[in-house]
Design an enzyme around this catalytic site. Structure first.
Site, PDB file in Angstrom:
ATOM      1  N   GLU A 147       0.796  -1.235   0.000  1.00 56.31           N
ATOM      2  CA  GLU A 147       0.000   0.000   0.000  1.00 56.31           C
ATOM      3  C   GLU A 147       0.826   1.282   0.000  1.00 56.31           C
ATOM      4  O   GLU A 147       0.673   2.138   0.872  1.00 56.31           O
ATOM      5  CB  GLU A 147      -0.958  -0.012   1.208  1.00 56.31           C
ATOM      6  CG  GLU A 147      -1.884  -1.215   1.190  1.00 56.31           C
ATOM      7  CD  GLU A 147      -2.888  -1.232   2.342  1.00 56.31           C
ATOM      8  OE1 GLU A 147      -2.819  -0.366   3.225  1.00 56.31           O
ATOM      9  OE2 GLU A 147      -3.762  -2.132   2.328  1.00 56.31           O
ATOM     10  N   ASN A 188       2.089  -5.187  -3.121  1.00 58.46           N
ATOM     11  CA  ASN A 188       0.690  -5.525  -2.827  1.00 58.46           C
ATOM     12  C   ASN A 188      -0.117  -4.262  -2.531  1.00 58.46           C
ATOM     13  O   ASN A 188       0.358  -3.380  -1.818  1.00 58.46           O
ATOM     14  CB  ASN A 188       0.697  -6.443  -1.583  1.00 58.46           C
ATOM     15  CG  ASN A 188      -0.608  -7.130  -1.312  1.00 58.46           C
ATOM     16  OD1 ASN A 188      -1.160  -7.797  -2.191  1.00 58.46           O
ATOM     17  ND2 ASN A 188      -1.123  -6.998  -0.092  1.00 58.46           N
ATOM     18  N   HIS A 225     -10.303  -6.346  -2.149  1.00 53.22           N
ATOM     19  CA  HIS A 225     -11.410  -6.012  -1.252  1.00 53.22           C
ATOM     20  C   HIS A 225     -12.431  -5.215  -2.060  1.00 53.22           C
ATOM     21  O   HIS A 225     -12.081  -4.213  -2.673  1.00 53.22           O
ATOM     22  CB  HIS A 225     -10.930  -5.142  -0.076  1.00 53.22           C
ATOM     23  CG  HIS A 225      -9.864  -5.790   0.761  1.00 53.22           C
ATOM     24  ND1 HIS A 225     -10.138  -6.843   1.608  1.00 53.22           N
ATOM     25  CD2 HIS A 225      -8.540  -5.547   0.878  1.00 53.22           C
ATOM     26  CE1 HIS A 225      -9.016  -7.201   2.221  1.00 53.22           C
ATOM     27  NE2 HIS A 225      -8.029  -6.437   1.788  1.00 53.22           N
ATOM     28  N   GLU A 255      -6.125 -10.779  -1.121  1.00 57.04           N
ATOM     29  CA  GLU A 255      -6.923 -10.524   0.102  1.00 57.04           C
ATOM     30  C   GLU A 255      -8.412 -10.397  -0.223  1.00 57.04           C
ATOM     31  O   GLU A 255      -9.089  -9.482   0.253  1.00 57.04           O
ATOM     32  CB  GLU A 255      -6.469  -9.218   0.782  1.00 57.04           C
ATOM     33  CG  GLU A 255      -5.003  -9.165   1.120  1.00 57.04           C
ATOM     34  CD  GLU A 255      -4.605  -7.905   1.886  1.00 57.04           C
ATOM     35  OE1 GLU A 255      -5.484  -7.179   2.371  1.00 57.04           O
ATOM     36  OE2 GLU A 255      -3.391  -7.665   1.982  1.00 57.04           O
ATOM     37  N   ASP A 257     -12.192 -10.229  -0.370  1.00 59.81           N
ATOM     38  CA  ASP A 257     -13.476 -10.344   0.326  1.00 59.81           C
ATOM     39  C   ASP A 257     -14.423  -9.363  -0.354  1.00 59.81           C
ATOM     40  O   ASP A 257     -14.007  -8.327  -0.846  1.00 59.81           O
ATOM     41  CB  ASP A 257     -13.385 -10.112   1.848  1.00 59.81           C
ATOM     42  CG  ASP A 257     -12.699  -8.834   2.269  1.00 59.81           C
ATOM     43  OD1 ASP A 257     -12.613  -7.889   1.470  1.00 59.81           O
ATOM     44  OD2 ASP A 257     -12.255  -8.769   3.444  1.00 59.81           O
TER      45      ASP A 257
HETATM   46  C1  XIL Z   1      -6.220  -6.192   8.366  1.00 55.43           C
HETATM   47  C2  XIL Z   1      -6.485  -7.333   9.345  1.00 55.43           C
HETATM   48  O1  XIL Z   1      -7.297  -8.296   8.735  1.00 55.43           O
HETATM   49  C3  XIL Z   1      -7.127  -6.788  10.591  1.00 55.43           C
HETATM   50  O2  XIL Z   1      -7.275  -7.814  11.553  1.00 55.43           O
HETATM   51  C4  XIL Z   1      -6.294  -5.654  11.169  1.00 55.43           C
HETATM   52  O3  XIL Z   1      -6.963  -5.089  12.277  1.00 55.43           O
HETATM   53  C5  XIL Z   1      -6.050  -4.587  10.126  1.00 55.43           C
HETATM   54  O4  XIL Z   1      -5.460  -5.183   8.989  1.00 55.43           O
HETATM   55  N1  XIL Z   1      -4.915  -4.583   3.718  1.00 55.43           N
HETATM   56  C6  XIL Z   1      -3.903  -5.384   4.186  1.00 55.43           C
HETATM   57  C7  XIL Z   1      -4.136  -6.255   5.363  1.00 55.43           C
HETATM   58  O5  XIL Z   1      -2.842  -5.465   3.537  1.00 55.43           O
HETATM   59  O6  XIL Z   1      -2.971  -6.415   6.109  1.00 55.43           O
HETATM   60  C8  XIL Z   1      -5.244  -5.723   6.230  1.00 55.43           C
HETATM   61  O7  XIL Z   1      -5.507  -6.680   7.258  1.00 55.43           O
HETATM   62  C9  XIL Z   1      -6.473  -5.452   5.401  1.00 55.43           C
HETATM   63  C10 XIL Z   1      -6.184  -4.407   4.352  1.00 55.43           C
END
Ligand code: XIL
Length: 375
Positions: A147, A188, A225, A255, A257
């Site tokens: 990020e 990422n 996401h 990641e 969802d």
């Molecule tokens: C999130 C976790 O799932 C949570 O438990 C934590 O509180 C915050 O981070 N992008 C990422 C992940 O790269 O590391 C993040 O994970 C979600 C967004």
């Protein structure tokens, strides 16, 4: 029989033997994985599924390897949380996607002091040498930098960027490559899925600059996401991955969802979620360099979404009572159809997927249509 009837006849409901990683591998992917967070480790019901290698060929610590856990105070390293998850992969033989070395978030306060370039470079070097050194040989891939950009494509003004500019990224990849030469090194980020926004262009430019400076970047991870009904189409995802594929040897969804913004959900909402998941998995299947998909936890019970976006949720493939959703059966059906049709890697492989009543999935493949079967 007309070909369209033939393919309707191939309607696949949930395959009987429908574990995701098994199907994903049969369809030509390297893995189908999930994030696992430490609080879930002592939940037996959760772990039975998380450890099932046929379901998940890869696991990612959701938090355990982040800076705040691994080097909470300067020079003091703690691998308890990360190891607890890495040990699961060791026992089961699942791949471990390691996450993440350099990120602006979940960062202990000391990293954000006003350091000059040399000081920050030393802090990053020490962190990566220790953490990537500790996990050396265990990680299929490392999310080396996470990020780095704002949504408008500007560099995030993180402590690392303020001290070193873009060189913090180059330096991180160089040190990671020296420390664990055989792991795949990923950049990422989120909101780099829908082709082709400012953030994607900035990512492409950054990767080129870092590579030109002599650092190795093997992969680009799209977090994935998104929101039900608003997530990128398969075509948009494929266009993005095609652009990333020009620069790196592999791409992945890291990641995924897909959250509902309105709760409780209707059957129509849940079918839309299934379609959105199918787009992600379909885009990966049809992109030769896409190696796999990781979901950001598999059950709503441990999803980070309700905590982060109050009022939103139910983003995972399993509900909080461990029932598989229509999104699960749809993804499994798509993977199974892709495996049967031998779609992977074929230029003509563009399955059209329709999720109908009750989550039944129809997969029509251009490859099969092109043969004129039944015409
Ligand atoms: C999130 C976790 O799932 C949570 O438990 C934590 O509180 C915050 O981070 N992008 C990422 C992940 O790269 O590391 C993040 O994970 C979600 C967004």
């Amino acid at each position: 029989m007309h070909f369209s009837q033939l393919f309707v006849a191939l309607l696949t409901a949930a395959p009987a033997d429908c574990q995701l990683d098994k199907l994903a591998k049969a369809a030509g992917l390297k893995y189908f994985g999930t994030a696992v967070d430490n609080p879930a480790l002592n939940n037996q019901q959760y772990m039975r599924i998380a450890r099932d290698k046929d379901e998940f060929g890869s696991i990612t610590p959701a938090n355990g390897q982040k800076w705040s856990n691994t080097e909470p105070s300067q020079g003091r390293f703690n691998y308890g949380s990360g190891d607890a998850i890495a040990n699961v992969a060791k026992q089961t033989g699942q791949l471990l996607r390691c996450h993440t070395l350099v990120w602006y978030n979940q960062l202990p306060g000391y990293v954000s002091s006003n350091y000059n370039r040399d000081q920050m470079q030393r802090i990053i070097t020490t962190h990566i040498q220790n953490v990537a050194g500790h996990y050396k040989g265990q990680c299929y891939a490392w999310d080396v930098v996470n990020e780095a950009f704002e949504d408008d494509g500007k560099f995030r003004q993180s402590a690392m960027y303020r001290a070193m500019g873009i060189d913090y990224i180059t330096h991180s990849f160089k040190i990671a490559a020296q420390t664990d030469p055989s792991t795949k090194l990923y950049y990422n980020d989120f909101n780099i899925e829908r082709c082709c926004n400012a953030k994607i262009n900035a990512t492409l430019a950054m990767v080129k600059t870092v590579q030109a400076a002599g650092a190795r970047i093997d992969g680009i991870g799209m977090q994935g996401h998104s929101r039900v009904g608003k997530s990128p189409s398969k075509r948009e995802l494929m266009d993005t991955m095609a652009r990333f594929s020009e620069l790196v040897q592999e791409v992945a969804f890291t990641e995924v969802d897909i959250r509902h913004t309105k709760l409780p959900t209707t059957a129509a909402d849940r079918e839309q979620q299934a379609k959105d998941y199918v787009d992600v998995v379909g885009a990966c299947l049809e992109t030769p360099k896409c190696v796999g998909i990781t979901i950001w936890d598999y059950t709503d019970q441990y999803s980070w979404i309700p905590g982060q976006y109050p009022g939103e949720g139910e983003a995972c493939l399993w509900d909080r009572s461990y029932n598989k959703k229509v999104a699960y059966t749809s993804v499994a059906s798509l993977l199974q159809s892709a495996a049967e049709a031998g779609l992977r890697g074929k230029a003509v492989a563009t399955p059209a997927v329709d999720v109908g009543e009750g989550g039944k999935v129809t997969v029509r493949t251009v490859a099969a249509e092109a043969t004129g079967v039944g015409r």
